[in-house]
Design an enzyme around this catalytic site. Structure first.
Site, PDB file in Angstrom:
ATOM      1  N   ASN A 148       0.805  -1.236   0.000  1.00  0.00           N
ATOM      2  CA  ASN A 148       0.000   0.000   0.000  1.00  0.00           C
ATOM      3  C   ASN A 148       0.834   1.281   0.000  1.00  0.00           C
ATOM      4  O   ASN A 148       0.421   2.291  -0.552  1.00  0.00           O
ATOM      5  CB  ASN A 148      -1.014  -0.015   1.151  1.00  0.00           C
ATOM      6  CG  ASN A 148      -0.374  -0.138   2.501  1.00  0.00           C
ATOM      7  OD1 ASN A 148       0.715  -0.697   2.638  1.00  0.00           O
ATOM      8  ND2 ASN A 148      -1.027   0.363   3.518  1.00  0.00           N
ATOM      9  N   GLU A 244       4.307  -4.418  12.353  1.00  0.00           N
ATOM     10  CA  GLU A 244       3.436  -3.273  12.052  1.00  0.00           C
ATOM     11  C   GLU A 244       2.266  -3.834  11.263  1.00  0.00           C
ATOM     12  O   GLU A 244       2.388  -4.086  10.057  1.00  0.00           O
ATOM     13  CB  GLU A 244       4.194  -2.228  11.209  1.00  0.00           C
ATOM     14  CG  GLU A 244       5.461  -1.665  11.840  1.00  0.00           C
ATOM     15  CD  GLU A 244       5.176  -0.720  12.995  1.00  0.00           C
ATOM     16  OE1 GLU A 244       4.010  -0.339  13.192  1.00  0.00           O
ATOM     17  OE2 GLU A 244       6.125  -0.374  13.704  1.00  0.00           O
ATOM     18  N   CYS A 278      -2.984   1.618   6.552  1.00  0.00           N
ATOM     19  CA  CYS A 278      -3.209   0.888   7.803  1.00  0.00           C
ATOM     20  C   CYS A 278      -3.912   1.789   8.809  1.00  0.00           C
ATOM     21  O   CYS A 278      -4.617   1.312   9.684  1.00  0.00           O
ATOM     22  CB  CYS A 278      -1.893   0.387   8.365  1.00  0.00           C
ATOM     23  SG  CYS A 278      -0.639   1.666   8.406  1.00  0.00           S
TER      24      CYS A 278
HETATM   25  P1  NAD Z   1       0.531  -9.378   3.665  1.00  0.00           P
HETATM   26  O1  NAD Z   1       0.615  -9.794   5.074  1.00  0.00           O
HETATM   27  O2  NAD Z   1      -0.253 -10.180   2.729  1.00  0.00           O
HETATM   28  O3  NAD Z   1       2.003  -9.271   3.022  1.00  0.00           O
HETATM   29  C1  NAD Z   1       3.013  -8.460   3.582  1.00  0.00           C
HETATM   30  C2  NAD Z   1       4.361  -8.979   3.119  1.00  0.00           C
HETATM   31  O4  NAD Z   1       4.612 -10.250   3.707  1.00  0.00           O
HETATM   32  C3  NAD Z   1       4.485  -9.192   1.610  1.00  0.00           C
HETATM   33  O5  NAD Z   1       5.760  -8.768   1.198  1.00  0.00           O
HETATM   34  C4  NAD Z   1       4.323 -10.688   1.471  1.00  0.00           C
HETATM   35  O6  NAD Z   1       4.920 -11.230   0.310  1.00  0.00           O
HETATM   36  C5  NAD Z   1       5.048 -11.166   2.710  1.00  0.00           C
HETATM   37  N1  NAD Z   1       4.704 -12.522   3.152  1.00  0.00           N
HETATM   38  C6  NAD Z   1       3.603 -13.263   2.875  1.00  0.00           C
HETATM   39  N2  NAD Z   1       3.680 -14.463   3.501  1.00  0.00           N
HETATM   40  C7  NAD Z   1       4.832 -14.472   4.195  1.00  0.00           C
HETATM   41  C8  NAD Z   1       5.472 -15.412   5.067  1.00  0.00           C
HETATM   42  N3  NAD Z   1       4.902 -16.590   5.355  1.00  0.00           N
HETATM   43  N4  NAD Z   1       6.648 -15.083   5.620  1.00  0.00           N
HETATM   44  C9  NAD Z   1       7.216 -13.879   5.374  1.00  0.00           C
HETATM   45  N5  NAD Z   1       6.674 -12.951   4.557  1.00  0.00           N
HETATM   46  C10 NAD Z   1       5.494 -13.240   3.978  1.00  0.00           C
HETATM   47  O7  NAD Z   1       0.009  -7.858   3.697  1.00  0.00           O
HETATM   48  P2  NAD Z   1      -0.394  -6.963   2.466  1.00  0.00           P
HETATM   49  O8  NAD Z   1      -1.714  -7.407   1.938  1.00  0.00           O
HETATM   50  O9  NAD Z   1       0.758  -6.840   1.527  1.00  0.00           O
HETATM   51  O10 NAD Z   1      -0.551  -5.537   3.185  1.00  0.00           O
HETATM   52  C11 NAD Z   1      -1.739  -5.071   3.736  1.00  0.00           C
HETATM   53  C12 NAD Z   1      -1.689  -5.149   5.246  1.00  0.00           C
HETATM   54  O11 NAD Z   1      -0.588  -4.420   5.750  1.00  0.00           O
HETATM   55  C13 NAD Z   1      -2.906  -4.508   5.887  1.00  0.00           C
HETATM   56  O12 NAD Z   1      -3.365  -5.324   6.929  1.00  0.00           O
HETATM   57  C14 NAD Z   1      -2.367  -3.201   6.449  1.00  0.00           C
HETATM   58  O13 NAD Z   1      -3.092  -2.684   7.521  1.00  0.00           O
HETATM   59  C15 NAD Z   1      -0.990  -3.602   6.833  1.00  0.00           C
HETATM   60  N6  NAD Z   1      -0.123  -2.435   6.960  1.00  0.00           N
HETATM   61  C16 NAD Z   1       0.268  -2.053   8.207  1.00  0.00           C
HETATM   62  C17 NAD Z   1       1.053  -0.912   8.360  1.00  0.00           C
HETATM   63  C18 NAD Z   1       1.484  -0.442   9.722  1.00  0.00           C
HETATM   64  O14 NAD Z   1       2.329   0.421   9.786  1.00  0.00           O
HETATM   65  N7  NAD Z   1       0.945  -0.971  10.799  1.00  0.00           N
HETATM   66  C19 NAD Z   1       1.461  -0.192   7.236  1.00  0.00           C
HETATM   67  C20 NAD Z   1       1.049  -0.621   5.992  1.00  0.00           C
HETATM   68  C21 NAD Z   1       0.248  -1.753   5.854  1.00  0.00           C
END
Ligand code: NAD
Length: 525
Positions: A148, A244, A278
């Site tokens: 995002n 996060e 987020c």
């Molecule tokens: P996601 O959890 O699907 O993926 C995040 C990352 O993790 C990607 O790079 C993905 O390839 C990787 N990943 C997937 N499976 C994994 C595993 N088993 N081991 C290690 N890495 C793995 O999240 P998304 O859909 O890309 O992002 C959206 C989410 O992120 C939303 O829930 C949003 O709220 C959150 N977010 C949080 C913040 C914050 O600062 N708290 C900021 C931005 C987004």
């Protein structure tokens, strides 16, 4: 669009699409565990020399990279826009400007933020001994990031980790690898020594391989479910993790709020980045006495927003980044309507477009039985619910498994502060929404299922170092009174310590002096 990579070509590839047209815009390698291990090993070899550099020398690379970002601002904004669907204007405002600011801030202040603090050790100081902290780099930091904010999220952490003396391996989202590769390219142009910043593109399996690759810390940003998997896998190696995660951030509008401003804040907070932040406003609680006027204002302003492919600067809302997220939005709105909620404007995907657009949507008549008020929607939907008292507003705000940010709108700042401190969230903003991720000096992170640990600010920087305590006894020839031999005299003195020394009172402790002196000369015959 460039498909240049920093690593040898792989047999498997990720194909990247423009979410507003569906067109292919580039490819990136889908790296396997061997490629990840090789990247970590290059980072491991490069890090010790980097750690020897002064903060000022490290800062030169960051500031050089910053200049390159400024020179290539339009190109970078366009790339982010094509990869995510957000308008380039928004990419500049919400990603590039904050990152330029953060690069400047940490380049200029890390030496102060990580200066060696002396610790006041109370009466131990009187024994001519002292303590201080040395902040040492961790080694190799793994950064796993979502789609995002594909520029700001990894780059902010890259800058902080490098300034702290670490090497970094970044695993970007499979939906946005090109922006991450651009970050790598920029640091290459800034002549950052080889190996210090490795970008490993790929999917979840690549991220999992990074967790297994023996890095010294994982900075993970993403969903709660993946965060739990990462924490579990990291625990096997005792690798520390910052998580996060998601949010369901509430905005409380008290009856004395500036209504027009609060309405504009709610709209931006809910619909910027197509609601895929987020910290997006995902629940709006409005005092019942102003709810109708507030809702009318919100609906009127929402209808004026321009949505579409972001070909000009005057588009407010772009596409969503992926169809799966769009389906979640449809599911949440559908569930709310089935349970009796009313869609006041919007409510549907744009069917006349090839891209993944969901109309900015305002919903009333909602309650906490609905997915729209419980689960992370991560799309352009603003549900509005009413409350009667401040206590009820706090209760509703806290009635969530998440706790990332929250907002309170009021003209009475003291009342806002009182309410802010009762809300369970990592950040609470008064008369503001979403934006403090852009304030480099302030910590960012959540409570409850929104994760743990912090990024940004001094607290975030401290996540990227190991705090070593150094303790000095400045009298190397004098033995401590608590060393062997134990004896009746020793026992008497220790009991005196328990009663007097531990009170912290110098006067009381001074009565121990005769016993201490006798003890200093005590030797077993
Ligand atoms: P996601 O959890 O699907 O993926 C995040 C990352 O993790 C990607 O790079 C993905 O390839 C990787 N990943 C997937 N499976 C994994 C595993 N088993 N081991 C290690 N890495 C793995 O999240 P998304 O859909 O890309 O992002 C959206 C989410 O992120 C939303 O829930 C949003 O709220 C959150 N977010 C949080 C913040 C914050 O600062 N708290 C900021 C931005 C987004």
């Amino acid at each position: 669009m460039s498909t240049q990579t920093l690593s040898p070509p792989q047999s498997r590839e990720i194909v990247v699409h423009d979410p507003s047209t569906g067109e292919e815009i580039g490819r990136a390698p889908l790296m396997d565990a061997n490629a990840v291990a090789a990247a970590v090993s290059r980072a491991r070899s490069a890090q010790p020399e980097w750690a020897k550099l002064s903060y000022r020398k490290r800062a030169r690379f960051i500031l050089r990279a910053r200049e390159i970002v400024l020179d290539q601002l339009e190109e970078i904004a366009k790339l982010i826009s094509r990869e995510t669907g957000k308008p380039a204007t928004e990419a500049i405002a919400m990603e590039i400007v904050p990152t330029l600011d953060l690069m400047h801030y940490f380049a200029k202040t890390t030496h102060q933020l990580l200066a060696r603090p002396e610790i006041d050790i109370g009466q131990y100081n009187l024994m001519y001994r002292w303590s201080y902290i040395v902040y040492k780099p961790l080694g190799v930091v793994g950064i796993i990031s979502p789609w995002n904010f594909p520029w700001a999220t990894p780059l902010d952490e890259v800058v902080m980790a490098l300034m702290a003396g670490n090497a970094v391996v970044v695993k970007p989202s499979e939906l946005t690898p090109l922006t991450a590769l651009k970050i790598g390219e920029i640091f290459k142009q800034a002549q950052l020594p080889e190996g210090l910043l490795e970008i490993v593109t790929g999917d979840g399996s690549t991220g999992a391989a990074l967790v297994e690759a023996g890095v010294n810390k994982i900075m993970f940003t993403g969903s709660v479910n993946t965060g739990k998997r990462v924490a579990e896998a990291a625990a096997k190696h005792l690798t520390p993790v910052v998580l996060e995660l998601g949010g369901k951030d509430p905005m409380v509008v008290l009856e004395d709020a500036d209504l027009e401003n609060a309405a504009r804040a709610a709209i931006w907070g809910a619909f910027c980045n197509s609601g895929q932040a987020c910290a997006s406003i995902e629940r709006c609680y409005v005092h019942e006495s102003i709810a109708e006027r507030f809702t009318d204002l919100v609906v009127k302003e929402t209808r004026l927003l321009k949505q579409g492919k972001a070909s000009t600067d005057a588009i407010d809302i772009g596409a969503m980044t992926n169809e799966r997220q769009l389906q979640i939005v449809e599911d949440h709105v559908g569930d709310a309507v089935e349970r009796g909620a009313q869609v006041r404007t919007g409510g549907h995907r744009l069917n006349d477009s090839k891209g993944w657009f969901h109309q900015p949507t305002v919903v009333t008549g909602v309650d906490h039985s609905m997915k729209l008020m419980r689960d992370e929607t991560f799309g352009p939907v603003l549900p509005i619910m009413t409350f009667k008292t401040d206590e009820e507003a706090v209760h509703l705000a806290n009635d969530s498994i998440y706790g990332l940010t929250a907002s309170v709108f009021t003209r009475d700042i003291s009342r806002g502060r009182r309410m802010a401190e009762q809300i369970d969230a990592g950040t609470v903003m008064i008369n503001e929404v979403v934006y403090t991720h852009a304030v480099a000096q302030t910590p960012w992170g959540g409570v409850k299922q929104s994760g743990y640990g912090r990024t940004h600010g001094r607290l975030g920087l401290l996540e990227l170092v190991s705090a070593q305590h150094v303790h000095v006894n400045g009298m190397p020839r004098v033995a401590d009174v608590w060393w062997f031999p134990y004896s009746e005299r020793a026992g008497k003195l220790f009991r005196g310590f328990a009663r007097r020394f531990t009170t912290g009172s110098l006067l009381s402790s001074s009565l121990l002096l005769p016993g201490i002196i006798r003890r200093l000369f005590e030797r077993r015959q």
